[in-house]
Design an enzyme around this catalytic site. Sequence first.
Site, PDB file in Angstrom:
ATOM      1  N   ASN A   1       1.332  -1.359  -0.462  1.00 16.58           N
ATOM      2  CA  ASN A   1      -0.540  -0.021  -0.084  1.00 16.58           C
ATOM      3  C   ASN A   1       0.635   1.112   0.019  1.00 16.58           C
ATOM      4  O   ASN A   1      -0.291   2.305   0.001  1.00 16.58           O
ATOM      5  CB  ASN A   1      -0.964  -0.146   1.387  1.00 16.58           C
ATOM      6  CG  ASN A   1      -0.625   0.450   2.474  1.00 16.58           C
ATOM      7  OD1 ASN A   1       1.104   0.051   2.584  1.00 16.58           O
ATOM      8  ND2 ASN A   1      -1.090   0.378   3.381  1.00 16.58           N
TER       9      ASN A   1
ATOM     10  N   TYR B   1       4.069  -2.103  17.529  1.00 14.35           N
ATOM     11  CA  TYR B   1       4.850  -3.247  16.730  1.00 14.35           C
ATOM     12  C   TYR B   1       4.551  -4.492  17.225  1.00 14.35           C
ATOM     13  O   TYR B   1       4.586  -5.501  17.444  1.00 14.35           O
ATOM     14  CB  TYR B   1       5.862  -2.795  16.342  1.00 14.35           C
ATOM     15  CG  TYR B   1       6.844  -3.154  15.445  1.00 14.35           C
ATOM     16  CD1 TYR B   1       6.905  -3.315  13.856  1.00 14.35           C
ATOM     17  CD2 TYR B   1       8.472  -3.743  15.268  1.00 14.35           C
ATOM     18  CE1 TYR B   1       7.246  -4.051  13.409  1.00 14.35           C
ATOM     19  CE2 TYR B   1       9.022  -4.568  14.422  1.00 14.35           C
ATOM     20  CZ  TYR B   1       9.042  -4.853  13.193  1.00 14.35           C
ATOM     21  OH  TYR B   1       8.830  -5.274  12.838  1.00 14.35           O
TER      22      TYR B   1
END
Length: 317
Positions: A33, A145
């Site tokens: 993306n 993360y």
Amino acid sequence: MMRILVTGAAGFLGSHLTDRLLREGHSVLGLDNLSTGFRENVAHLANQSRFQFEERDICEPFDPGPVDYIFNFASPASPPEYLRLPVETLRVGSVGVENMLRIAMRYGAGFLHASTSECYGDPLQHPQVESYWGNVNPVGPRSVYDEAKRFAEALTMAYHRAHGVNTHLVRIFNTYGPRLHPSDGRVISNFMMQALRGEPLTVYGDGRQTRSFCYVDDLIEGIIRLSRSDEHLPVNIGNPDEFTILECAQTVLDVTGSKSELRFEPLPTDDPTRRKPDITKARAILGWEPRITLKDGLTRSLDFFTAMLTADRDAAQ
Ligand code: UDP
């Protein structure tokens, strides 16, 4: 020959993996993306008939048609980038990973997920062996993360155990090489660009924290071997040569011949104090170990960073 889906194909590792798979004769559908990837990383493949690129977010459901294997590498990966994209990082590691696992299940495809040494957090065990459960702050800034990657490992194991998907989990340690983007914020790209520009090298904290740096070609070889193995539990792939950040700075100065000084800056929150993979398992089951030293790998990367510097200057003119 296989039809392979690579997510995050325009990223640093995804693009190197794509190159390797195409060299072997496979067809690759690459998705990205472009939130942290760059089209330039796959621009050299424009005329390669076995490569197809789609700009696409894997959090949105889609059907790529039959595929034989999925390498799931879509995620922001450098600390400044995942801190800039906290919710996106959690979503791609949860919703995105599940979408890809469902495709693997539908087509009976193999699946390899790019996990990370960050699963160990700020480790209390050294070096880090796969059986160590880690020391992760679940609510700190870095948790977006770490916890996404830990959740993705759990989800992958659940699809393996509950649905029999042929899954693999690689825990990737610090990796560098050409295409590690200069603005990525990683220590190697920062130091290389700063050294080449003659600017001070920004050392966070006192520089005595350690990392173990793997050259990208070594890493890709380990990942390919894991993808073709029968191992479903996580496997560390990284270079066990451990350096302090100060030693890393010195090596960059040696390789570039730069006279840059060091500038000390604050240490980011929850920055791990030390990190070094135990690669006994990879050696035993994959017959793999890294071959390229930090100095050698930085030398091989010099042309790339020098070209980035020239691109910078051209843009400024
Ligand atoms: N680091 C540094 N200067 C920089 C960038 C990073 O001293 O310009 C340090 C950072 O604090 C960490 C280590 O280098 O201790 C590796 O950081 P990086 O962001 O490359 O990866 P991490 O291993 O933290 O994910």
